[in-house]
Design a protein around this motif. Sequence first.
Motif, PDB file in Angstrom:
ATOM      1  N   ASN A 188       0.828  -1.211   0.000  1.00  0.00           N
ATOM      2  CA  ASN A 188       0.000   0.000   0.000  1.00  0.00           C
ATOM      3  C   ASN A 188       0.856   1.252   0.000  1.00  0.00           C
ATOM      4  O   ASN A 188       0.544   2.243  -0.682  1.00  0.00           O
ATOM      5  CB  ASN A 188      -0.928  -0.010   1.214  1.00  0.00           C
ATOM      6  CG  ASN A 188      -2.003  -1.073   1.121  1.00  0.00           C
ATOM      7  OD1 ASN A 188      -2.319  -1.546   0.032  1.00  0.00           O
ATOM      8  ND2 ASN A 188      -2.554  -1.468   2.253  1.00  0.00           N
ATOM      9  N   ARG A 192       0.988   4.113  -2.819  1.00  0.00           N
ATOM     10  CA  ARG A 192       0.788   5.534  -2.514  1.00  0.00           C
ATOM     11  C   ARG A 192       1.939   6.370  -3.038  1.00  0.00           C
ATOM     12  O   ARG A 192       1.737   7.451  -3.618  1.00  0.00           O
ATOM     13  CB  ARG A 192       0.658   5.711  -1.006  1.00  0.00           C
ATOM     14  CG  ARG A 192       0.377   7.150  -0.565  1.00  0.00           C
ATOM     15  CD  ARG A 192       0.787   7.386   0.863  1.00  0.00           C
ATOM     16  NE  ARG A 192       2.227   7.223   1.021  1.00  0.00           N
ATOM     17  CZ  ARG A 192       2.851   7.372   2.180  1.00  0.00           C
ATOM     18  NH1 ARG A 192       2.173   7.640   3.277  1.00  0.00           N
ATOM     19  NH2 ARG A 192       4.162   7.214   2.263  1.00  0.00           N
ATOM     20  N   HIS A 195       1.627   6.777  -6.702  1.00  0.00           N
ATOM     21  CA  HIS A 195       0.568   7.735  -7.036  1.00  0.00           C
ATOM     22  C   HIS A 195       1.043   9.167  -6.808  1.00  0.00           C
ATOM     23  O   HIS A 195       0.784  10.057  -7.629  1.00  0.00           O
ATOM     24  CB  HIS A 195      -0.663   7.439  -6.188  1.00  0.00           C
ATOM     25  CG  HIS A 195      -1.784   8.414  -6.378  1.00  0.00           C
ATOM     26  ND1 HIS A 195      -2.521   8.487  -7.546  1.00  0.00           N
ATOM     27  CD2 HIS A 195      -2.295   9.381  -5.559  1.00  0.00           C
ATOM     28  CE1 HIS A 195      -3.427   9.428  -7.439  1.00  0.00           C
ATOM     29  NE2 HIS A 195      -3.315   9.990  -6.248  1.00  0.00           N
TER      30      HIS A 195
END
Length: 427
Positions: A188, A192, A195
Motif C-alpha cells: 500500500n 501511494r 501515485h
Amino acid sequence: MSTQPPRLPPPAPEDAAARNMRLLVLLRWLAVGGQLATILIVHYGLDIRLPIAPMIVVLAALVMLNVMTWLGHPHWPVTNFQLFGTLACDVVALSVQLYLSGGASNPFVSLYLLQVVMGAVLLHAWSSWALVGLTSLALGLVAWLSPPLALPPWFATTLSPVYVIGLWCNFVLAAVLLVLFVTRIAANLRSRDAHLAAMRQRAAEEDHIVRMGLLASGAAHELGTPLSSISVLLGDWKGEAAIRADPRLAAEVDEMQAEVMRCKTIVSGILFAAGEVTGEAPERTTLRRFLGGIVAAWPGQVTFEDRLGEDRGIVADRALAQALTNLFDNAAEAGASAILLTAKLEETMLVLTVADDGSGFPAAVLAALGRPYNTSKDRRGAGLGLFLATNVLRTLGGTVQARNRPEGGAETILRLPLVSLALEGSR
C-alpha cells in the motif's frame, strides 16, 4: 588572484537496498555485543555453565561476516538475494546459539520473530515467505534436537512436549500473520508513493503548460497588430490597377490574404484556448462538420474516414482542433504521403485515429509519450505535438495512445468522452 578549487558534484544517493544492508550491518553489531554480554553474564554471573568456546566461535563468524559485508557492499550493487542471504545467516547463527544454550527453553527463542519482521519489511514477497519457512524449520529443529542445559536448582525447568508443540504453532501463526500484514502495508505504501510521484509529474507538466500558455498568449497579442496591418495592406494592393491587370500577381495576393486569415484564425484559437475573450461566441456545430472542417482547413491532404453513424451536436473545441492539426503536421514532417483520420463512436466515447505511412515513432519517443520536447527533431520547439495532444485529451477526460503500425508508419489514437464536447442541453 586567488583560485578556488572546483566544486565537486554531490555524491549520488544510495539506493534503498544499500541503505538496508548498512542497517543490517549495524543491527548485527548490536546483536554481537548483546549476545557476548548475555553469555558472559549467564556463565559467570548466574553460574550457568555454557559451552563458551563454540558460542564465541559463532560470534566470531558473525563479526567476520559483518566486516566482509561492510567492506564489500560499496563495490557491487546490493540485491534482494543478498539481503535474504544476510538474514538467513543471522537465522542460522541464532539457531546455533539456541541449540548450545537450551533450545526451546531459552527465553531468547522469540528473537526469531525479529528476523521475520525484518524480512517482511526489507525483502520481496517470495523471500519473506521463504524466511518464514526457514525460521519455522529452525525453531522446530532447535526444540527437537537441542540437548538439555544443566541449570542450578533454582533455574531448573522442564517443558512438556505439548507445550513445545504449542510454542512452535504459536510462532508459525505469528510469523505468517506478520508477513501477511506487513507485506500488504508495504505494498500500500509503495502504491501511494507511486501515485504521489505520478501526481507530482502531472503537476510539473501542468505548470509547464501554464508557462507555455502565457508565452503563447503574449505572442498572440503581439502578432495580432502586424497581421491586421498586413491584411489592410494586401487589401490596398488588391485594388491597385497594376495588380488587377496581372492575373498572376492578383492570384498571389489572394493566396497571401488566405494565409494571413489562416494566421489570424490560429492566433484567435490560441487566445481562446488561453481563456481570453476574443469577441466570438462559442461555435455550435455538429461532430461531423467539426472534424470535416479541421481536415479541410489543414493545407495538406488528409483523408477523413467517417464511421460516426448518427451525427451529434457539439460545441467546437479549438484546443482539440489544434491537437489534431499538430498530429497532421507531425505526420507530414515524418515524410508521410498519406494521412488518414478515422472517427467512430464506442458507446459514450469518441475515438479519433490518425494514421500515416511515414517513418513512424522512434522508440525513445514512444517510451516517453506525452513529455514536452520529446522528439527526434533538432529544431527548437519541436516535440510539443504529442505533448499538447496528451494534455488536451487529459483536460477533456480522455487518453492518447501511440504506436508504430506493422505495415509501416505511425498511428495515434485519441479517446475522449463525447459529453465533453456536447451542447449544454444534451449533457
